[in-house]
Design a protein around this motif. Structure first.
Motif, mmCIF file in Angstrom:
data_model
loop_
_atom_site.group_PDB
_atom_site.id
_atom_site.type_symbol
_atom_site.label_atom_id
_atom_site.label_comp_id
_atom_site.label_asym_id
_atom_site.label_seq_id
_atom_site.Cartn_x
_atom_site.Cartn_y
_atom_site.Cartn_z
ATOM 1 N N GLY A 142 39.236 39.517 58.622
ATOM 2 C CA GLY A 142 39.431 40.591 59.585
ATOM 3 C C GLY A 142 38.972 41.924 59.041
ATOM 4 O O GLY A 142 38.912 42.139 57.824
ATOM 5 N N THR A 143 38.619 42.859 59.956
ATOM 6 C CA THR A 143 38.163 44.193 59.565
ATOM 7 C C THR A 143 39.033 45.244 60.240
ATOM 8 O O THR A 143 39.489 45.070 61.379
ATOM 9 N N ASN A 166 42.002 35.509 53.653
ATOM 10 C CA ASN A 166 42.733 34.569 52.804
ATOM 11 C C ASN A 166 41.720 33.696 52.080
ATOM 12 O O ASN A 166 40.657 33.386 52.623
ATOM 13 N N TYR A 167 42.032 33.294 50.855
ATOM 14 C CA TYR A 167 41.136 32.373 50.167
ATOM 15 C C TYR A 167 41.927 31.376 49.335
ATOM 16 O O TYR A 167 43.091 31.604 48.983
ATOM 17 N N GLU A 168 41.271 30.258 49.041
ATOM 18 C CA GLU A 168 41.789 29.282 48.087
ATOM 19 C C GLU A 168 40.650 28.876 47.167
ATOM 20 O O GLU A 168 39.602 28.412 47.611
ATOM 21 N N LEU A 169 40.848 29.080 45.855
ATOM 22 C CA LEU A 169 39.849 28.738 44.846
ATOM 23 C C LEU A 169 40.390 27.603 43.984
ATOM 24 O O LEU A 169 41.475 27.715 43.401
ATOM 25 N N THR A 170 39.656 26.489 43.932
ATOM 26 C CA THR A 170 40.075 25.329 43.139
ATOM 27 C C THR A 170 39.001 25.006 42.105
ATOM 28 O O THR A 170 37.870 25.478 42.192
ATOM 29 N N GLN A 192 44.995 43.410 38.292
ATOM 30 C CA GLN A 192 43.972 42.370 38.408
ATOM 31 C C GLN A 192 43.820 41.882 39.848
ATOM 32 O O GLN A 192 43.079 40.951 40.102
ATOM 33 N N ASP A 193 44.520 42.510 40.772
ATOM 34 C CA ASP A 193 44.529 42.026 42.154
ATOM 35 C C ASP A 193 43.181 42.156 42.840
ATOM 36 O O ASP A 193 42.973 41.583 43.902
ATOM 37 N N LEU A 199 42.259 42.092 49.802
ATOM 38 C CA LEU A 199 41.728 43.321 50.394
ATOM 39 C C LEU A 199 40.544 43.859 49.594
ATOM 40 O O LEU A 199 40.606 43.975 48.371
ATOM 41 N N ILE A 200 39.481 44.165 50.342
ATOM 42 C CA ILE A 200 38.374 44.948 49.805
ATOM 43 C C ILE A 200 38.309 46.223 50.631
ATOM 44 O O ILE A 200 38.107 46.181 51.847
#
Length: 716
Positions: free
Chosen positions: A594-595, A607-611, A658-659, A671-672
């Motif tokens: 979203g923006t 949202n992300y998921e890194l595996t 580190q967020d 958030l960026i």
């Protein structure tokens, strides 16, 4: 309309792969090969002008089989003949039609002058079950007075007894840039060791035309009676020019597993059409019966005696390998203890003698971690020396020596070392072909203490405006029962024409667990526009000062145990969502994108998921995950990099500062935020935007996935 056929038999080239040692029985051409007339059938156009079907071939293709056929248009009339008024079709005898297209090089050949002849080559994909004898070439003329606007002039059906395989005692006519080249076998030899048949063929090419030709970078393969294809390497073909009435000789070599029956082998010759990304058939040749070596050095055991006992030695092969601006000459040996008691490892050395005159100093390398030979045990040894890559020789002798240090003289610390010749291995200049590993298959190194399996995981091309970074991911599996370091490797990418690109290897710094995996990124810079199709990757174990390279500061001065890999096709599809994006060994999924524009800031949330695949080590230096945001109307664009080296800190372990970095695990509302106070005034111009994921390496990038979304609306 019934047409009479003239049976065609195209000539033969015999090929194979390399390694000639002392007593090899060659197959010689007893006399000049006979050129076979190339005509399958003819169809009259008008008057004395006619179409002639000259060649037709089938080659396995990923979609079935690829048929290629060549027709000649003979204009015997007094006026120009326009091929735009005619066409050729391919169909089966059962009535199935296949869409035939002209090769790009022939698309502009529309006019045939009076008294002239023009050749055209077509290609078509046919069913996997289609055979040559099932095919029919039909010739038509466009005729608007007919109900279907065409008139059939005639057709040529491939005869039931037709073969496109040239017999062994004939010369093949191959067209190179419109010039006829006669190809024939000069000499054919074959050998065998424990793992491979190692045949070699000398191919004679004679320019029968009136213009100089440059031989294309053909793809040569041996086809077995079961239809299995094994690639061959061409030596001496790069930029090879042949003047009119001149003959040149090239060497074709490869390796075939010993489990493959050594009979009824054929040579297939294909050419890559870059515009079509297809390999089209050029010719097929029947190879003579395999002539195996009787006696000689290769694969044969010899014994020598020292003060410590009796040792047995076997020469497994000789290789000539690329090394910077030189070549490495290496010998692969096995030292065996056939006795009932353990033996110490003898202090061996050796040298190469070229043409009986030029001595090449060499170093002995022990690749296995052993200090002695138990009863019935063996150990692999390598001997390596360097020669200029341009230097040619007719024969090579390997002299194996044992070193013995005498008692030091009184008052000194070091004794005199003497070297005694214990064995000689003689061979001609045809060195053994490097074993090739097919795409999707693996190679296993069984050296004690370093047992590992090597496979190519994937290839990638990274680009910028001026260069291409060509990369292969090598997967190494630890087959030992202890944690081990991955062996240091030397790598080279090799093009079909023999061009070598020295490659860098991103080494894994951590030890690999038993059954664990390490990923080695191997890459080389390639000029923009240079084709990477049909490249292979040559890997060898790095050597420093006569020992396998160890430690971060070790600089390789040679390598041993070479293996060449045929590389898989690169996956270039760009995913249309950001779910399950492969960054092997990582995988990332991004959703709920979203923006917003708040307080003069542009905010992008998701949202992300890194595996990550477990028990896998990788050196991620130089790699970034690159997010690129682009507004459809060009109002807003930005890039954000995330270093792979930050991934392996789980979110649960990260601190507040580190967020802003992406970590392993799940994260909501990442958030960026970018300061852009003027953006709020352009909201009515904001169109759909695209969020893209790139794999960036050494500043060059590869697009993996792109997803479009609407401004101010959160995606699923």
């Amino acid at each position: 309309m019934k047409i009479k056929f003239h049976h065609i038999r195209l000539a033969t080239i015999a090929l194979s792969a390399t390694l000639l040692l002392s007593a090899v029985t060659p197959v010689w051409a007893d006399s000049a090969p006979t050129a076979i007339s190339a005509s399958i059938g003819k169809v009259t156009i008008t008057g004395s002008s006619y179409f002639e079907l000259k060649q037709i071939h089938l080659l396995p293709d990923q979609n079935g089989k690829l048929a290629t056929f060549t027709i000649s248009i003979h204009n015997e009339g007094n006026s120009e003949l326009q091929f735009i008024d005619y066409w050729a079709r391919l169909k089966s005898k059962s009535g199935n039609q296949f869409s035939a297209r002209l090769l790009p090089a022939d698309k502009d050949k529309n006019r045939v002058a009076p008294g002239a002849t023009t050749d055209l080559t077509f290609y078509a994909t046919v069913n996997a079950t289609t055979n040559l004898q099932d095919l029919v070439v039909q010739f038509i003329k466009w005729d608007f007075s007919q109900s279907n606007f065409e008139r059939v002039l005639g057709e040529v059906a491939v005869p039931n007894d037709f073969t496109d395989v040239t017999p062994t005692d004939s010369a093949a006519s191959i067209m190179v840039g419109g010039t006829q080249v006669q190809a024939s076998i000069k000499k054919f030899v074959s050998n065998k060791n424990e793992k491979y048949h190692v045949p070699t063929v000398y191919l004679k090419l004679e320019n029968a035309g009136s213009h100089t030709v440059t031989v294309p970078s053909y793809i040569f393969s041996i086809r077995t009676a079961e239809g299995l294809l094994y690639p061959l390497e061409a030596k001496g073909i790069k930029d090879l020019k042949i003047n009119p009435k001149e003959s040149k000789e090239i060497q074709l070599s490869g390796s075939i597993p010993v489990g493959v029956a050594a009979d009824a082998w054929q040579l297939t010759v294909a050419e890559t059409i870059a515009d079509l990304k297809l390999n089209v058939g050029v010719a097929n040749f029947q190879l003579p019966p395999v002539s195996t070596q009787v006696g000689g050095s290769i694969g044969k055991e010899y014994s020598f005696t020292s003060k410590s006992g009796v040792y047995t030695t076997q020469l497994n092969g000789l290789h000539r390998l690329p090394w910077e601006d030189q070549d490495l000459l290496t010998a692969d040996l096995t030292l065996i203890n056939k006795g009932q008691e353990s033996l110490p490892l003898p202090k061996l050395s050796g040298y190469f003698l070229l043409d009986g005159a030029v001595k090449i100093d060499a170093k002995l390398i022990q690749t296995a971690k052993v200090i002695g030979l138990g009863a019935g045990a063996n150990v692999n040894l390598q001997i390596a020396g360097k020669v200029p890559y341009t230097y040619e020789f007719s024969d090579v002798k390997l002299v194996l020596q044992e070193n013995e240090t005498g008692e030091p003289p009184a008052g000194t610390e070091k004794g005199t070392t003497t070297a005694t010749d214990v064995l000689e291995f003689s061979t001609q200049s045809e060195l053994q072909a490097i074993p090739f590993i097919n795409a999707g298959q693996s190679y296993t190194s069984n050296d004690a203490g370093r047992k590992s399996k090597y496979a190519i995981r994937n290839v990638s091309t990274y680009e910028d405006k001026t260069n291409i970074m060509f990369s292969a991911m090598v997967e190494v599996t630890n087959l030992e029962k202890r944690f081990t370091n991955v062996s240091k490797l030397v790598a080279n990418f090799r093009a079909p024409d023999g061009t070598v690109f020295a490659a860098s290897v991103a080494e894994v710094k951590n030890k690999i667990s038993p059954s664990g995996k390490g990923l080695l990124n191997v890459w080389a810079s390639v000029p923009k526009g240079y084709g990477t199709a049909n490249m292979n990757l040559l890997l060898g174990e790095a050597v420093t000062d006569g020992k396998l390279s160890e430690g971060e500061k070790a600089v390789a001065d040679s390598y041993v145990n070479p293996v060449a890999y045929w590389l898989p096709d690169e996956r270039k599809e760009v995913a249309k969502t950001l779910k399950n994006v492969d960054l092997f060994p990582y995988n990332i999924s991004i959703n709920k994108i979203g923006t917003t524009i708040e307080n003069g800031n542009f905010n992008l949330k998701f949202n992300y998921e890194l595996t990550k695949e477990k028990l896998t080590e990788i050196n991620t230096e130089g790699h970034n995950l690159l997010l690129v945001f682009e507004d459809g109307g060009g109002v807003k664009r930005f890039e954000k990099k995330f270093d792979f080296k930050d991934f392996d800190v789980f979110n649960g372990e990260s601190t507040a500062d580190q967020d802003t970095k992406i970590r392993l695990g799940k994260r909501e509302n990442f958030l960026i935020s970018i300061t852009d106070p003027g953006l709020i005034f352009n909201t009515k111009f904001l169109q759909k935007y695209t969020l893209s994921v790139y794999d960036e390496f050494q500043g060059q990038r590869k697009l993996l996935a792109s997803q479009q979304a609407d401004w101010f609306i959160t995606t699923d």
